[in-house]
Design an enzyme around this catalytic site. Sequence first.
Site, PDB file in Angstrom:
ATOM      1  N   HIS A 117       1.959 -91.740  51.750  1.00 33.20           N
ATOM      2  CA  HIS A 117       3.051 -92.315  52.544  1.00 33.20           C
ATOM      3  C   HIS A 117       2.809 -93.807  52.786  1.00 33.20           C
ATOM      4  O   HIS A 117       3.382 -94.394  53.700  1.00 33.20           O
ATOM      5  CB  HIS A 117       3.172 -91.594  53.882  1.00 33.20           C
ATOM      6  N   ARG A 139      15.651 -89.940  53.272  1.00 29.70           N
ATOM      7  CA  ARG A 139      16.331 -88.913  54.073  1.00 29.70           C
ATOM      8  C   ARG A 139      16.941 -89.550  55.321  1.00 29.70           C
ATOM      9  O   ARG A 139      16.482 -90.615  55.767  1.00 29.70           O
ATOM     10  CB  ARG A 139      15.313 -87.834  54.472  1.00 29.70           C
ATOM     11  N   SER A 147      11.758 -83.869  62.242  1.00 31.24           N
ATOM     12  CA  SER A 147      10.744 -83.211  61.425  1.00 31.24           C
ATOM     13  C   SER A 147       9.361 -83.809  61.671  1.00 31.24           C
ATOM     14  O   SER A 147       8.357 -83.095  61.705  1.00 31.24           O
ATOM     15  CB  SER A 147      11.120 -83.337  59.949  1.00 31.24           C
ATOM     16  N   PHE A 243      14.726 -73.879  49.376  1.00 29.12           N
ATOM     17  CA  PHE A 243      13.867 -74.041  50.548  1.00 29.12           C
ATOM     18  C   PHE A 243      13.470 -72.706  51.179  1.00 29.12           C
ATOM     19  O   PHE A 243      12.290 -72.475  51.464  1.00 29.12           O
ATOM     20  CB  PHE A 243      14.554 -74.919  51.593  1.00 29.12           C
ATOM     21  N   ARG A 260       9.152 -76.256  57.787  1.00 23.55           N
ATOM     22  CA  ARG A 260       9.821 -75.783  58.999  1.00 23.55           C
ATOM     23  C   ARG A 260      11.225 -75.257  58.684  1.00 23.55           C
ATOM     24  O   ARG A 260      11.392 -74.121  58.284  1.00 23.55           O
ATOM     25  CB  ARG A 260       9.867 -76.905  60.048  1.00 23.55           C
ATOM     26  N   LYS A 261      12.251 -76.097  58.836  1.00 24.94           N
ATOM     27  CA  LYS A 261      13.631 -75.665  58.624  1.00 24.94           C
ATOM     28  C   LYS A 261      14.245 -76.195  57.339  1.00 24.94           C
ATOM     29  O   LYS A 261      14.957 -75.495  56.637  1.00 24.94           O
ATOM     30  CB  LYS A 261      14.513 -76.111  59.800  1.00 24.94           C
ATOM     31  N   GLY A 262      14.004 -77.458  57.078  1.00 20.41           N
ATOM     32  CA  GLY A 262      14.593 -78.062  55.896  1.00 20.41           C
ATOM     33  C   GLY A 262      16.098 -78.218  55.978  1.00 20.41           C
ATOM     34  O   GLY A 262      16.784 -78.307  54.962  1.00 20.41           O
TER      35      GLY A 262
END
Length: 296
Positions: A117, A139, A147, A243, A260-262
């Site tokens: 990153h 994103r 997130s 996902f 997690r959720k995406g």
Amino acid sequence: MDDLLLAVKRNVGFIDTAGIKDGAGKVVPFTRMPNGRLFPPFGEEYISNIGTTKLRADDILVCGYPKTGCHWTWEIMVMIVKGKAEYSEIGKEVTMLEFASPEVIESTPSPRILNTHAWFEELPGAIKTLKNKIVFTTRNPKDVAVSHYNHHVRMKNIYCGYDGQFKDWIPLWIKGTIDYGSFVEFHQKWDHAIREFPDHPILFLNYEEMKKDLEGAVRRLATFLEVDLTEEQIQDITRAAEFDFMKAKFKGTPCELLIRKGEVGDWKNWFTDVMSEEVDKWKPELDKTRFTFTYT
């Protein structure tokens, strides 16, 4: 998660050297580098490895601000290079330049799919002459914030040690006093580097577009990586990369905490109007970069 730490062969623990506190006075642990840059509490020894990693001509890098879909993209790329719809056993942390030991990264067989990153200028200098392919993810910043916060909390017992509230954490993220720094500055730095090295091979992938057309993303990645896949391989990898399917497959593995959720738009369940307006103020500066973001 002990399996993950063993897999990356870390010999240094996670120590806070920044002393930054959230709005409620809870410490959010980071490593503060000598130049003032903030990273997760991986330790200066490991973070310094980003710029000293010996690159190979066929190395590929996945880069992007945290929680922009780097892990998802990395897993897809691993499947494409293998030509099989098979996930990695551990996840991208085994080739994460600032997290894994140099020994593990060096022992990874080619072609390696490395990831970080970091800013472009923090990457090994050889990347400019070798022109290693880079896949860069973007994103919606508001979904990124949610997130990123949940990543800190979910990793509490691993290295973050943080369990504060979103309302107390989000001011740090907006200000950029968070691991990997300001969202705006990160993209400005990368935009500047791309302008400086316009012939560097970089593929841009947007999270929201990947959610809309995952098969298209798989095809774009395969083309960029110069991997010939059959139609059956493309369909198999696309199904494996969904996902929910991926999350179910990683249940009970070291990767479970990282997924997690995406979802797209989950920020609406977390942000107040004031928080949203603060991030919207970034739009003029982000619009000056080559990157396109959604805010709704």
